[in-house]
Write a protein that holds these residues in place. Structure first.
Motif, PDB file in Angstrom:
ATOM      1  N   UNK A   1       8.643   2.499   8.738  1.00 63.30           N
ATOM      2  CA  UNK A   1       8.128   2.248   7.394  1.00 63.30           C
ATOM      3  C   UNK A   1       7.564   3.532   6.802  1.00 63.30           C
ATOM      4  N   UNK A   2       7.801   3.721   5.505  1.00 64.54           N
ATOM      5  CA  UNK A   2       7.354   4.920   4.789  1.00 64.54           C
ATOM      6  C   UNK A   2       7.307   4.557   3.306  1.00 64.54           C
ATOM      7  N   UNK A   3       6.747   5.418   2.465  1.00 62.70           N
ATOM      8  CA  UNK A   3       6.774   5.114   1.030  1.00 62.70           C
ATOM      9  C   UNK A   3       8.208   4.967   0.543  1.00 62.70           C
ATOM     10  N   UNK A   4       8.427   4.217  -0.542  1.00 65.09           N
ATOM     11  CA  UNK A   4       9.787   4.080  -1.084  1.00 65.09           C
ATOM     12  C   UNK A   4      10.275   5.426  -1.617  1.00 65.09           C
TER      13      UNK A   4
ATOM     14  N   UNK B   1      12.470  -2.122   0.932  1.00 67.32           N
ATOM     15  CA  UNK B   1      11.888  -2.505   2.222  1.00 67.32           C
ATOM     16  C   UNK B   1      12.458  -3.852   2.642  1.00 67.32           C
ATOM     17  N   UNK B   2      12.539  -4.037   3.969  1.00 69.75           N
ATOM     18  CA  UNK B   2      13.060  -5.280   4.529  1.00 69.75           C
ATOM     19  C   UNK B   2      12.045  -5.824   5.532  1.00 69.75           C
ATOM     20  N   UNK B   3      11.584  -7.052   5.284  1.00 68.60           N
ATOM     21  CA  UNK B   3      10.727  -7.740   6.241  1.00 68.60           C
ATOM     22  C   UNK B   3      11.633  -8.683   7.039  1.00 68.60           C
TER      23      UNK B   3
ATOM     24  N   UNK C   1      13.266   5.551   7.716  1.00 64.20           N
ATOM     25  CA  UNK C   1      12.643   4.849   6.593  1.00 64.20           C
ATOM     26  C   UNK C   1      12.788   5.555   5.252  1.00 64.20           C
ATOM     27  N   UNK C   2      13.582   6.665   5.157  1.00 67.69           N
ATOM     28  CA  UNK C   2      13.581   7.478   3.931  1.00 67.69           C
ATOM     29  C   UNK C   2      14.030   6.671   2.714  1.00 67.69           C
ATOM     30  N   UNK C   3      15.080   5.826   2.898  1.00 67.47           N
ATOM     31  CA  UNK C   3      15.553   5.044   1.762  1.00 67.47           C
ATOM     32  C   UNK C   3      15.089   3.592   1.848  1.00 67.47           C
TER      33      UNK C   3
ATOM     34  N   UNK D   1       0.833  -1.210   0.000  1.00 65.69           N
ATOM     35  CA  UNK D   1       0.000   0.000   0.000  1.00 65.69           C
ATOM     36  C   UNK D   1       0.866   1.259   0.000  1.00 65.69           C
ATOM     37  N   UNK D   2       2.046   1.202   0.628  1.00 63.88           N
ATOM     38  CA  UNK D   2       2.968   2.341   0.632  1.00 63.88           C
ATOM     39  C   UNK D   2       3.646   2.511  -0.725  1.00 63.88           C
ATOM     40  N   UNK D   3       3.602   1.461  -1.563  1.00 58.91           N
ATOM     41  CA  UNK D   3       4.197   1.561  -2.889  1.00 58.91           C
ATOM     42  C   UNK D   3       5.444   0.703  -3.097  1.00 58.91           C
ATOM     43  N   UNK D   4       5.801  -0.100  -2.105  1.00 57.79           N
ATOM     44  CA  UNK D   4       7.006  -0.930  -2.252  1.00 57.79           C
ATOM     45  C   UNK D   4       6.751  -2.106  -3.191  1.00 57.79           C
ATOM     46  N   UNK D   5       7.762  -2.389  -4.022  1.00 56.03           N
ATOM     47  CA  UNK D   5       7.683  -3.537  -4.928  1.00 56.03           C
ATOM     48  C   UNK D   5       8.889  -4.458  -4.764  1.00 56.03           C
TER      49      UNK D   5
END
Lengths: 346, 346
Positions: free
Chosen positions: B333-336, B245-247, B269-271, B177-181
């Motif tokens: 967590x934040x948008x990519x 992003x890292x889970x 979370x900026x990068x 939903x934040x836009x991470x792929x």
């Protein structure tokens, strides 16, 4: 393999069951021919024979077990102490049976009774209350006891403590060097040795630096918890007597103080510096990273267990060991705000 | 008071020692006249008579004790579980004897042997390894076992687990939903049920959102520790395959990942966004406050202890209980980053 009985070992070794029993018990081994004893031990190990400790306890009065009473496992101070305890005990073939007393006198008594009836060989007690009837009773019965991270009013228990006085002296030197003069103290509970020692060291430092004693700047916490720290700092703010630094009795009280500052939009360290005590895991990862006194947690446990084993095995006399501490300067302390810009218009 | 013997109780109650023994043992009480038994119990309580559990264990085969095996008390997940265990046991008059297995198979076997020889009535096992020979042996001997925060390959142990699949599904929905792929996974150890379940859920989510499976974006941790998390994230960076992003398989791995990002001056979370699992104490106080999946720690322990008591008392059949989890969205967590501005020029 598993489940081999005394009789299996006797059959395999070609001796009587009684001989096996004597050979496997260190207390009676000398009554068996050395060569026979060695053969029996070899057979027992090969067959995976498991000594029934409950049965042995009735015969030799030693269970190779000690009870470890911890007041609050959720305080990150204690799991590190437990790790030290376990490593020392393990080298001697001992096992710690750990229980959580929840800082509750009733629960502590029940746990001591439960462990005593299981015939532990001694106790490591890290619970904090000084007026400790249960502790008094077990030392009176001659059970070896070492208290950890506290002193004991009872002359029959050994103790391993961190140097509380030095820790607070280092904290005060740091704050005074930064320029603080109005320093508050969130004192630990009055019925704990750490609470008493740290308050005393705080007052001694005020004298040392010629700072005024202000009773309104000392608040006593009823417990070493985050919630108590929050309540204490709210109380300090309510009293309205200006301060630029807070020396908390431990890290959890410091965390609670930080919460109360945040809810009042008082930035740390810009307006108020905060110092903890213990250096729990995660202290350096907090926001702000917490200035605190590092207590040698692992060593407290390891030395405590060694002292206890000494008492169990050689009846070594009672002693108190004091371990050194280290001030960890991080981001929660800074110079006080400039005059006129600070809290309460200081 | 303390130290009263069976003979003292017999003298005071005016009965034979054998009668006292039968009256105080629930298993034989019915063989004593009810009025006499009541008087004996009253006298025993008044004199503070402490049942010698070790002696009793030999007679009734029940010690009101369970062994609790914890893999790592210094992981803040486990003290909360222990608290739940203790509260449930205490209501039933049971005591937990806690030992730390240190995630070490040898040590776990020794601890199980030590506790078995002390005749505990059952085991609560929170250690993680799936291929668990020691566990297999005790269930084969018919000792009641409940595993906590893991499933068991052994059909004879009950289990209480958190909903790992739902937790990871919620994490992935949040990140997408934040836009991470390009989402990486620091998988927990492959021989743990949580490690397996969370990786499987991660892969299922990639399919659900039509994201490409990239094997270079999955790194397996050898242990659930901060150090392992740091090593894994360094490995990810070395592989050079971009991610935003890292889970992480749990919170400690997430903390390690944050350390590795910091040492490479990659802001979170900026990068790169980072998510943990468990919601350990202090997760919300970290910098940045950690987005993570809250596992009901206390309930895991409390339900586990209840299941075990059911098995001990009523031979209740084996079951697996799955408890719900909650995604806690915080600051990690934040948008990519915008295309062209991110890590690896993404």
């Amino acid at each position: 393999m598993a489940g081999a009985k005394l009789a299996d070992v006797a059959l395999e070794a070609g001796v009587h069951v009684g001989t096996v029993s004597r050979a496997l018990n260190p207390a009676t081994r000398s009554r068996v021919n050395a060569e026979t004893a060695a053969r029996i031990i070899e057979v027992a190990q090969r067959l995976g024979y498991e000594v029934n400790i409950t049965g042995r306890a009735l015969r030799t009065q030693r269970t190779q077990t000690v009870g470890a009473l911890i007041p609050d496992l959720t305080n990150p101070l204690f799991p590190r102490i437990v790790r030290g305890v376990e490593d020392s005990l393990e080298k001697a073939g001992y096992t710690a049976l750990i229980t959580n007393t929840d800082n509750d006198a009733q629960r502590e008594r029940r746990m001591i009774a439960a462990l005593t009836s299981r015939q532990v060989d001694g106790f490591l007690i890290a619970s904090a209350r000084l007026d400790d009837q249960a502790l008094k009773e077990i030392t009176e019965e001659g059970v070896p006891v070492v208290v950890i991270n506290r002193t004991s009013a009872d002359a029959r228990a050994s103790a391993v403590i961190a140097d509380d006085s030095q820790g607070i002296a280092d904290v005060m030197a740091h704050l005074v060097a930064l320029g603080h003069e109005r320093i508050a103290h969130l004192a630990g509970p009055g019925d704990t040795s750490t609470g008493q020692a740290r308050l005393k060291a705080f007052e001694a430092a005020l004298d040392r630096y010629g700072l005024q004693h202000r009773s309104e700047l000392v608040v006593r916490a009823e417990a070493y918890t985050i919630a108590a720290g929050t309540r204490c700092l709210r109380e300090l703010l309510k009293r309205g007597n200006p301060f630029t630094a807070v020396v908390a009795g431990n890290d959890l009280l410091a965390l609670g103080a930080l919460d109360a500052l945040k809810e009042n939009r008082i930035p740390c360290p810009e307006r108020v510096s905060v110092v903890g005590f213990n250096d729990i895991d995660f202290a350096e990862r907090l926001s702000p990273a917490l200035t605190t006194v590092r207590v040698p947690k692992y060593e407290l446990g390891a030395r405590g267990a060694e002292l206890l084993l000494d008492m169990i095995y050689s009846g070594r006399e009672i002693s108190t060991v004091t371990l050194p501490v280290t001030l960890m300067i991080r981001d929660s302390t800074a110079p006080p705000p400039l005059p006129g810009t600070g809290l309460f218009g200081l």
